[in-house]
Design a protein around this motif. Structure first.
Motif, PDB file in Angstrom:
ATOM      1  N   UNK A  39       0.846  -1.189   0.000  1.00 29.02           N
ATOM      2  CA  UNK A  39       0.000   0.000   0.000  1.00 29.02           C
ATOM      3  C   UNK A  39       0.881   1.239   0.000  1.00 29.02           C
ATOM      4  N   UNK A  40       0.245   2.387   0.010  1.00 25.32           N
ATOM      5  CA  UNK A  40       0.964   3.652   0.101  1.00 25.32           C
ATOM      6  C   UNK A  40       1.464   3.833   1.524  1.00 25.32           C
ATOM      7  N   UNK A  41       2.733   4.173   1.672  1.00 26.59           N
ATOM      8  CA  UNK A  41       3.294   4.370   3.010  1.00 26.59           C
ATOM      9  C   UNK A  41       3.781   5.802   3.173  1.00 26.59           C
ATOM     10  N   UNK A  42       3.661   6.291   4.387  1.00 23.86           N
ATOM     11  CA  UNK A  42       4.053   7.663   4.705  1.00 23.86           C
ATOM     12  C   UNK A  42       4.860   7.649   5.991  1.00 23.86           C
ATOM     13  N   UNK A  43       6.010   8.322   5.980  1.00 23.30           N
ATOM     14  CA  UNK A  43       6.799   8.517   7.188  1.00 23.30           C
ATOM     15  C   UNK A  43       6.973  10.012   7.385  1.00 23.30           C
ATOM     16  N   UNK A  44       6.600  10.490   8.561  1.00 26.53           N
ATOM     17  CA  UNK A  44       6.714  11.908   8.897  1.00 26.53           C
ATOM     18  C   UNK A  44       7.837  12.047   9.910  1.00 26.53           C
ATOM     19  N   UNK A  95      -2.903  14.663   6.980  1.00 24.33           N
ATOM     20  CA  UNK A  95      -3.743  13.477   7.164  1.00 24.33           C
ATOM     21  C   UNK A  95      -3.117  12.503   8.155  1.00 24.33           C
ATOM     22  N   UNK A  96      -1.817  12.247   7.997  1.00 25.41           N
ATOM     23  CA  UNK A  96      -1.187  11.285   8.903  1.00 25.41           C
ATOM     24  C   UNK A  96      -0.918  11.914  10.266  1.00 25.41           C
ATOM     25  N   UNK A  97      -0.586  13.199  10.289  1.00 29.13           N
ATOM     26  CA  UNK A  97      -0.306  13.848  11.568  1.00 29.13           C
ATOM     27  C   UNK A  97      -1.561  13.948  12.434  1.00 29.13           C
ATOM     28  N   UNK A  98      -2.709  14.228  11.782  1.00 29.49           N
ATOM     29  CA  UNK A  98      -3.955  14.421  12.522  1.00 29.49           C
ATOM     30  C   UNK A  98      -4.763  13.148  12.694  1.00 29.49           C
ATOM     31  N   UNK A  99      -4.241  12.034  12.188  1.00 29.29           N
ATOM     32  CA  UNK A  99      -4.979  10.780  12.295  1.00 29.29           C
ATOM     33  C   UNK A  99      -5.036  10.367  13.758  1.00 29.29           C
ATOM     34  N   UNK A 100      -6.200  10.562  14.372  1.00 32.99           N
ATOM     35  CA  UNK A 100      -6.330  10.408  15.813  1.00 32.99           C
ATOM     36  C   UNK A 100      -6.649   8.993  16.245  1.00 32.99           C
ATOM     37  N   UNK A 101      -6.732   8.794  17.545  1.00 31.73           N
ATOM     38  CA  UNK A 101      -6.979   7.452  18.089  1.00 31.73           C
ATOM     39  C   UNK A 101      -8.433   7.031  17.962  1.00 31.73           C
ATOM     40  N   UNK A 112      11.902   9.477  19.478  1.00 30.89           N
ATOM     41  CA  UNK A 112      13.354   9.592  19.568  1.00 30.89           C
ATOM     42  C   UNK A 112      13.616  10.611  20.674  1.00 30.89           C
ATOM     43  N   UNK A 113      13.917  10.133  21.866  1.00 29.13           N
ATOM     44  CA  UNK A 113      14.024  11.054  22.993  1.00 29.13           C
ATOM     45  C   UNK A 113      12.692  11.759  23.213  1.00 29.13           C
ATOM     46  N   UNK A 114      12.727  13.096  23.191  1.00 25.40           N
ATOM     47  CA  UNK A 114      11.503  13.887  23.360  1.00 25.40           C
ATOM     48  C   UNK A 114      10.825  14.196  22.032  1.00 25.40           C
ATOM     49  N   UNK A 115      11.396  13.722  20.930  1.00 27.16           N
ATOM     50  CA  UNK A 115      10.832  14.018  19.615  1.00 27.16           C
ATOM     51  C   UNK A 115       9.819  12.949  19.220  1.00 27.16           C
ATOM     52  N   UNK A 116       8.800  13.386  18.499  1.00 31.11           N
ATOM     53  CA  UNK A 116       7.743  12.478  18.063  1.00 31.11           C
ATOM     54  C   UNK A 116       7.563  12.597  16.554  1.00 31.11           C
ATOM     55  N   UNK A 117       7.666  11.472  15.850  1.00 35.64           N
ATOM     56  CA  UNK A 117       7.337  11.404  14.429  1.00 35.64           C
ATOM     57  C   UNK A 117       6.144  10.477  14.251  1.00 35.64           C
ATOM     58  N   UNK A 118       5.744  10.259  13.019  1.00 33.14           N
ATOM     59  CA  UNK A 118       4.603   9.385  12.766  1.00 33.14           C
ATOM     60  C   UNK A 118       4.811   8.606  11.481  1.00 33.14           C
ATOM     61  N   UNK A 119       4.289   7.382  11.452  1.00 34.60           N
ATOM     62  CA  UNK A 119       4.285   6.588  10.232  1.00 34.60           C
ATOM     63  C   UNK A 119       2.861   6.150   9.940  1.00 34.60           C
ATOM     64  N   UNK A 120       2.570   5.961   8.649  1.00 34.99           N
ATOM     65  CA  UNK A 120       1.211   5.591   8.286  1.00 34.99           C
ATOM     66  C   UNK A 120       1.158   4.733   7.040  1.00 34.99           C
ATOM     67  N   UNK A 121       0.087   3.954   6.931  1.00 40.46           N
ATOM     68  CA  UNK A 121      -0.230   3.185   5.731  1.00 40.46           C
ATOM     69  C   UNK A 121      -1.565   3.682   5.203  1.00 40.46           C
ATOM     70  N   UNK A 122      -1.598   4.069   3.929  1.00 36.74           N
ATOM     71  CA  UNK A 122      -2.823   4.473   3.245  1.00 36.74           C
ATOM     72  C   UNK A 122      -3.198   3.344   2.297  1.00 36.74           C
ATOM     73  N   UNK A 123      -4.407   2.829   2.424  1.00 34.52           N
ATOM     74  CA  UNK A 123      -4.833   1.763   1.536  1.00 34.52           C
ATOM     75  C   UNK A 123      -6.329   1.790   1.334  1.00 34.52           C
ATOM     76  N   UNK A 124      -6.836   0.927   0.443  1.00 33.85           N
ATOM     77  CA  UNK A 124      -8.287   0.841   0.282  1.00 33.85           C
ATOM     78  C   UNK A 124      -8.918   0.345   1.581  1.00 33.85           C
ATOM     79  N   UNK A 125     -10.195   0.648   1.760  1.00 32.19           N
ATOM     80  CA  UNK A 125     -10.882   0.156   2.956  1.00 32.19           C
ATOM     81  C   UNK A 125     -10.822  -1.359   3.023  1.00 32.19           C
ATOM     82  N   UNK A 126     -10.687  -1.983   1.888  1.00 30.02           N
ATOM     83  CA  UNK A 126     -10.545  -3.433   1.797  1.00 30.02           C
ATOM     84  C   UNK A 126      -9.069  -3.814   1.991  1.00 30.02           C
ATOM     85  N   UNK A 127      -8.472  -3.329   3.073  1.00 25.52           N
ATOM     86  CA  UNK A 127      -7.083  -3.684   3.320  1.00 25.52           C
ATOM     87  C   UNK A 127      -7.031  -4.828   4.340  1.00 25.52           C
ATOM     88  N   UNK A 128      -5.894  -5.465   4.418  1.00 27.74           N
ATOM     89  CA  UNK A 128      -5.665  -6.507   5.417  1.00 27.74           C
ATOM     90  C   UNK A 128      -5.288  -5.797   6.717  1.00 27.74           C
TER      91      UNK A 128
END
Length: 357
Positions: free
Chosen positions: A128-133, A275-281, A318-334
């Motif tokens: 799928x599409x991957x995003x690393x922030x 989109x990935x930064x604001x993707x909440x819980x 990483x210490x006090x720093x926060x990054x984010x990773x995400x996977x974007x895919x169809x709703x029909x994802x595994x």
């Protein structure tokens, strides 16, 4: 049409419909379930259960004679209450470790290599599409600054920040300075600011450099430029994307208008990063470290172009720093696999980029 809690039989049938649809991308009928799953239920009974699920809004029938497909509500129920997540298989763990482990931690600026490699392997494994922030830097620890004169009117400032992060800015000069003057100012800055966070430096740099014995004109230029030198990088510059070739190959995006909307969204790096930064819980999938993995489905996403997508994301630290990773895919994802991959990747990134601390 209102949602309701499902009984064990309904949950079982809904789970089968979603798991089958993930694999086949084709509507699932009662006969298919009866023939391929040993539920001890007749075709007619399964059909009645599916009718109940449809009435409750968990599945829908795209065509009169077709089987059923999950709705956003059905996926949400599945993610929240049905799916189970196991650990990632050893082969995929080794693939992730080999890709992000190939870069030496001794070289400043290697963070970009690590994050880009993480995006590539995340896209390849998830298909799928991957995003690393990359992390926000306000809480990052400043280590040292270097200045390189490019010409009589331009200077490059290089900030070394906690772990492998480097920030480079080219400044225009309205004064002439010697190499010795530059070295003196650099020495004072590093002596007085090293060990502070970038946010602390922005707030207090003028006071901390007020009485220093160095060239006043260059020192004042640095103080005036502190908002730029010690600020966050723009969010779109912190974004690493990979896996476009995998997501556009999904059946959901074969129609020209849908693939056009998808590519337009991917090219808008600011919106992708948001989109990935604001993707909440929206769902609690707890990693072993106690951190939530967030899963937003369809219209739960904030951008119209993402209404046909699911976004799975989680922070890394990483210490006090926060990054984010995400996977974007169809709703029909595994979903189970996506959660396993992103969980292991986040922990691996955190460990890799924290090794230098």
């Amino acid at each position: 049409m209102t949602s309701r809690n499902l009984n064990a039989r309904e949950r079982q049938v809904l789970g089968i419909i979603i798991q089958s649809y993930v694999v086949t991308a084709a509507p699932v009928g009662s006969r298919y379930i009866a023939q391929n799953y040993k539920l001890g239920l007749s075709d007619a009974t399964i059909r009645n259960v599916m009718a109940e699920l449809e009435d409750a809004g968990y599945i829908s029938q795209p065509h009169t004679s077709a089987g059923r497909i999950p709705t956003d509500q059905g996926y949400r129920y599945y993610v929240d209450l049905i799916m189970t997540v196991q650990s990632l298989d050893e082969q995929e763990k080794q693939r992730i470790d080999a890709n992000i482990g190939q870069f030496g931690i001794e070289r400043k600026g290697a963070s970009a290599d690590v994050l880009l490699s993480a995006a590539k392997v995340l896209g390849s494994i998830s298909r799928n599409l991957s995003v690393v922030l990359s992390p926000t830097l306000s809480n990052a620890i400043f280590e040292k600054l270097d200045m390189v004169l490019l010409s009589s009117t331009r200077m490059m400032v290089i900030l070394s920040i906690q772990s492998l992060f480097v920030k480079t800015i080219v400044m225009e000069l309205d004064l002439e300075v010697s190499r010795q003057t530059v070295d003196d100012v650099v020495d004072v800055i590093n002596e007085r600011l090293a060990g502070l966070t970038l946010a602390e430096i922005r707030r207090s740099i003028a006071k901390r450099l007020y009485d220093c014995d160095c060239d006043a004109a260059l020192k004042n230029l640095v103080v005036r430029s502190a908002g730029t030198l010690f600020d966050e990088s723009p969010i779109f510059e912190r974004l690493y994307i990979s896996g476009t070739e995998y997501i556009v190959d999904q059946p959901e995006f074969k129609q020209p208008d849908k693939v056009r909307d998808l590519i337009t969204m991917i090219e808008d790096k600011f919106s992708m990063a948001k989109l990935v930064e604001n993707n909440g819980p929206l769902v609690e999938v707890i990693r072993p470290s106690g951190i939530d993995i967030s899963i937003s489905i369809g219209k739960e996403n904030s951008e119209r172009q993402a209404e046909e997508l699911t976004i799975v994301s989680t922070p890394y630290y990483i210490g006090n720093m926060v990054g984010k990773i995400g996977i974007f895919g169809p709703k029909r994802m595994d979903y189970e696999h996506a959660v396993r991959v992103i969980n292991y990747m986040a922990d691996s990134l955190s460990a890799k980029l924290s090794d230098v601390n």
